[in-house]
Design an enzyme around this catalytic site. Sequence first.
Site, PDB file in Angstrom:
ATOM      1  N   CYS A 142       0.861  -1.176   0.000  1.00 15.50           N
ATOM      2  CA  CYS A 142       0.000   0.000   0.000  1.00 15.50           C
ATOM      3  C   CYS A 142       0.902   1.232   0.000  1.00 15.50           C
ATOM      4  O   CYS A 142       2.116   1.115  -0.181  1.00 15.50           O
ATOM      5  CB  CYS A 142      -1.001  -0.007   1.161  1.00 15.50           C
TER       6      CYS A 142
ATOM      7  N   ASN B 152       2.452   1.579   4.139  1.00 11.71           N
ATOM      8  CA  ASN B 152       2.745   0.360   4.879  1.00 11.71           C
ATOM      9  C   ASN B 152       2.473   0.535   6.374  1.00 11.71           C
ATOM     10  O   ASN B 152       3.163  -0.015   7.217  1.00 11.71           O
ATOM     11  CB  ASN B 152       4.185  -0.101   4.625  1.00 11.71           C
TER      12      ASN B 152
ATOM     13  N   CYS C 226      -1.235   0.975   7.254  1.00 12.57           N
ATOM     14  CA  CYS C 226      -2.675   0.699   7.427  1.00 12.57           C
ATOM     15  C   CYS C 226      -3.087  -0.588   6.719  1.00 12.57           C
ATOM     16  O   CYS C 226      -3.173  -1.637   7.332  1.00 12.57           O
ATOM     17  CB  CYS C 226      -3.525   1.868   6.907  1.00 12.57           C
ATOM     18  N   ARG C 227      -3.328  -0.475   5.413  1.00  8.62           N
ATOM     19  CA  ARG C 227      -3.899  -1.605   4.667  1.00  8.62           C
ATOM     20  C   ARG C 227      -2.948  -2.785   4.555  1.00  8.62           C
ATOM     21  O   ARG C 227      -3.339  -3.927   4.821  1.00  8.62           O
ATOM     22  CB  ARG C 227      -4.327  -1.141   3.272  1.00  8.62           C
ATOM     23  N   SER C 228      -1.712  -2.556   4.117  1.00  8.58           N
ATOM     24  CA  SER C 228      -0.825  -3.705   3.900  1.00  8.58           C
ATOM     25  C   SER C 228      -0.400  -4.401   5.195  1.00  8.58           C
ATOM     26  O   SER C 228      -0.308  -5.634   5.198  1.00  8.58           O
ATOM     27  CB  SER C 228       0.369  -3.338   3.017  1.00  8.58           C
TER      28      SER C 228
ATOM     29  N   ASP D 128      -8.260   3.548   1.327  1.00  9.06           N
ATOM     30  CA  ASP D 128      -7.264   3.913   2.325  1.00  9.06           C
ATOM     31  C   ASP D 128      -7.970   4.540   3.532  1.00  9.06           C
ATOM     32  O   ASP D 128      -8.585   5.595   3.406  1.00  9.06           O
ATOM     33  CB  ASP D 128      -6.266   4.905   1.727  1.00  9.06           C
TER      34      ASP D 128
END
Length: 159
Positions: A11, A14, A16-18, A127
């Site tokens: 993401c 690196n 939040c999402r990933s 995001d």
Amino acid sequence: MARPVGILMVCLGNICRSPMAEGVLRARLIEAGLGEQVRVDSAATGSSHIGHPPDERAIACALKHGIDISAQRARRLALEDFDEFDVILCADRTILHDARIRKPRISHAQVELLLEWSGVGKKDVPDPYYGNARDFEQAFRLVDAAANGIVERVRQGRL
């Protein structure tokens, strides 16, 4: 035993999402007895948060689901990742575009959209960084669905 398949979640920062995707995929693989077959990591296309832990809201959201991602540290997508990982899964189309531009021509890594590759659908993981706990929960649900799809792909040998 064969070399584990490498899957890298990517993401923007690196944080939040990933990291949530990395944590939930690792947990789902272990639950399915497939933890030894797949190596999971995460990275960022940006460099703003390198060395930082995941966002505290991402940590809290994942922990609410029994997954501790607090030890992870943000790192940037490196050229070596295109050799070390078989599949690089991107949270959204902008990240996908950036990762594909960075991919060396000689690399055999698949660089794909996370939700599409995992069978969830042709959409992005929004995001949640500028959002609230509800946005993090939505992102978690999507990466959890993706993790379940990836586990199924591993079971079927479709990597």
